[in-house]
Design a protein around this motif. Structure first.
Motif, PDB file in Angstrom:
ATOM      1  N   GLU A   1       0.835  -1.194   0.000  1.00  0.00           N
ATOM      2  CA  GLU A   1       0.000   0.000   0.000  1.00  0.00           C
ATOM      3  C   GLU A   1       0.877   1.253   0.000  1.00  0.00           C
ATOM      4  O   GLU A   1       1.844   1.351   0.745  1.00  0.00           O
ATOM      5  CB  GLU A   1      -0.903   0.004   1.229  1.00  0.00           C
TER       6      GLU A   1
ATOM      7  N   GLN B   1      -3.928   1.871  -3.034  1.00  0.00           N
ATOM      8  CA  GLN B   1      -4.767   1.648  -1.859  1.00  0.00           C
ATOM      9  C   GLN B   1      -5.390   0.264  -1.959  1.00  0.00           C
ATOM     10  O   GLN B   1      -5.499  -0.293  -3.060  1.00  0.00           O
ATOM     11  CB  GLN B   1      -5.849   2.729  -1.800  1.00  0.00           C
ATOM     12  N   PRO B   2      -5.802  -0.315  -0.848  1.00  0.00           N
ATOM     13  CA  PRO B   2      -6.395  -1.664  -0.904  1.00  0.00           C
ATOM     14  C   PRO B   2      -7.557  -1.770  -1.888  1.00  0.00           C
ATOM     15  O   PRO B   2      -7.730  -2.808  -2.536  1.00  0.00           O
ATOM     16  CB  PRO B   2      -6.851  -1.884   0.546  1.00  0.00           C
ATOM     17  N   GLU B   3      -8.306  -0.706  -2.045  1.00  0.00           N
ATOM     18  CA  GLU B   3      -9.443  -0.756  -2.968  1.00  0.00           C
ATOM     19  C   GLU B   3      -9.023  -0.769  -4.437  1.00  0.00           C
ATOM     20  O   GLU B   3      -9.858  -0.944  -5.329  1.00  0.00           O
ATOM     21  CB  GLU B   3     -10.406   0.409  -2.723  1.00  0.00           C
TER      22      GLU B   3
ATOM     23  N   SER C   1      -7.143  -3.098  -5.473  1.00  0.00           N
ATOM     24  CA  SER C   1      -7.011  -4.526  -5.755  1.00  0.00           C
ATOM     25  C   SER C   1      -8.149  -4.981  -6.658  1.00  0.00           C
ATOM     26  O   SER C   1      -9.326  -4.793  -6.338  1.00  0.00           O
ATOM     27  CB  SER C   1      -7.032  -5.333  -4.446  1.00  0.00           C
TER      28      SER C   1
ATOM     29  N   SER D   1      -2.815  -6.995  -6.497  1.00  0.00           N
ATOM     30  CA  SER D   1      -3.102  -7.123  -5.067  1.00  0.00           C
ATOM     31  C   SER D   1      -2.324  -6.039  -4.338  1.00  0.00           C
ATOM     32  O   SER D   1      -1.098  -5.956  -4.497  1.00  0.00           O
ATOM     33  CB  SER D   1      -2.683  -8.500  -4.547  1.00  0.00           C
TER      34      SER D   1
ATOM     35  N   ILE E   1      -1.220  -4.809  -0.781  1.00  0.00           N
ATOM     36  CA  ILE E   1      -1.084  -5.362   0.560  1.00  0.00           C
ATOM     37  C   ILE E   1      -1.065  -4.233   1.588  1.00  0.00           C
ATOM     38  O   ILE E   1      -0.215  -3.350   1.507  1.00  0.00           O
ATOM     39  CB  ILE E   1       0.212  -6.189   0.653  1.00  0.00           C
ATOM     40  N   PRO E   2      -2.008  -4.257   2.537  1.00  0.00           N
ATOM     41  CA  PRO E   2      -2.068  -3.162   3.522  1.00  0.00           C
ATOM     42  C   PRO E   2      -0.841  -3.147   4.425  1.00  0.00           C
ATOM     43  O   PRO E   2      -0.204  -4.169   4.671  1.00  0.00           O
ATOM     44  CB  PRO E   2      -3.331  -3.473   4.332  1.00  0.00           C
TER      45      PRO E   2
END
Lengths: 111, 115
Positions: free
Chosen positions: A15, A81-83, A85, A108, A110-111
């Motif tokens: 991230e 950002q995670p969103e 993905s 993907s 990754i946070p």
């Protein structure tokens, strides 16, 4: 007919880092290059596109570059950002409305 | 606008049965596309229509596949008889086709499983 190659097929980033997806096309007459994002269980959704008379286009954290001479174009996502993905598809169009899609890149974050 | 509407969302059938997938494009869009998505082949264009007329059906894999668009608000993709290798997600998309707008708006897809 048109052939679109896309790579990588999978991409994992932390991230906040940047992600780059690259595509090449075969038909020099291609004039329109959209990028689609597909989330799980949904249809692809256009996120950005570029025409053959433009070298670069940016929309907030997303940018696309086009090199007509080399017949390749790239998607750049900054500050991921995670969103973000999802599976991303590039496409190319020759003439009318028929799009040829790449095989997709699973991103993907990754946070 | 509700976007492109597809039905059913999921279809499970047995080999040899007839399958009909349905699509309602966005109102006012002149172009309608049918795609098939599989892991092996990605997104493939099967056929597209302009003003209800089929323009290019070169992507239709076999004579078992047929598509119609009887009016501007409805299209069907039929597989008869269905085979296990037809298992895939089928997407319908529509596009305005005017004013320089090229974007194709995709529906949520129909996941077809042929046993």
């Amino acid at each position: 007919g048109e052939n679109v190659e896309q790579h990588p097929s999978t991409l994992s980033v932390q991230e906040g880092d940047s992600a780059v997806i690259k595509c090449t096309y075969s038909d020099s007459a291609s004039n329109y290059f959209p990028w689609y994002k597909q989330e799980l269980g949904k249809g692809p959704q256009l996120i950005i596109d570029i025409r053959s008379n433009v070298g670069e286009k940016k929309d907030q954290r997303i940018a696309v570059t086009l090199n007509k001479t080399a017949k390749h174009f790239s998607l750049h996502i900054t500050e991921t950002q995670p969103e973000d993905s999802a599976v991303y598809f590039c496409a190319a169009r020759v003439g009318s409305y028929q799009l040829t899609f790449g095989k997709g890149t699973k991103l993907s974050v990754i946070p | 606008d509700a976007g492109v509407i597809q039905s059913p969302r999921h279809e499970v059938t047995e080999m040899g049965q007839e399958v009909t997938l349905r699509c309602k494009p966005i109102s006012g869009h002149d172009y309608l596309f049918w795609y098939r998505q599989t892991m092996m082949r990605g997104l493939e264009l099967l056929i597209y229509f302009n003003n209800n007329v089929p323009i290019d059906d070169s992507g239709m894999p076999e004579d078992r596949f047929s598509a119609k668009m009887p009016n501007a608000s409805f299209s069907t993709l039929k597989i008869q008889p269905s085979e296990p290798r037809d298992s895939a997600v089928y997407f319908c998309a529509s596009s305005p086709g005017t004013g320089g707008v090229n974007e194709q708006f995709f529906g949520p897809g129909t996941r077809l499983t042929v046993l």
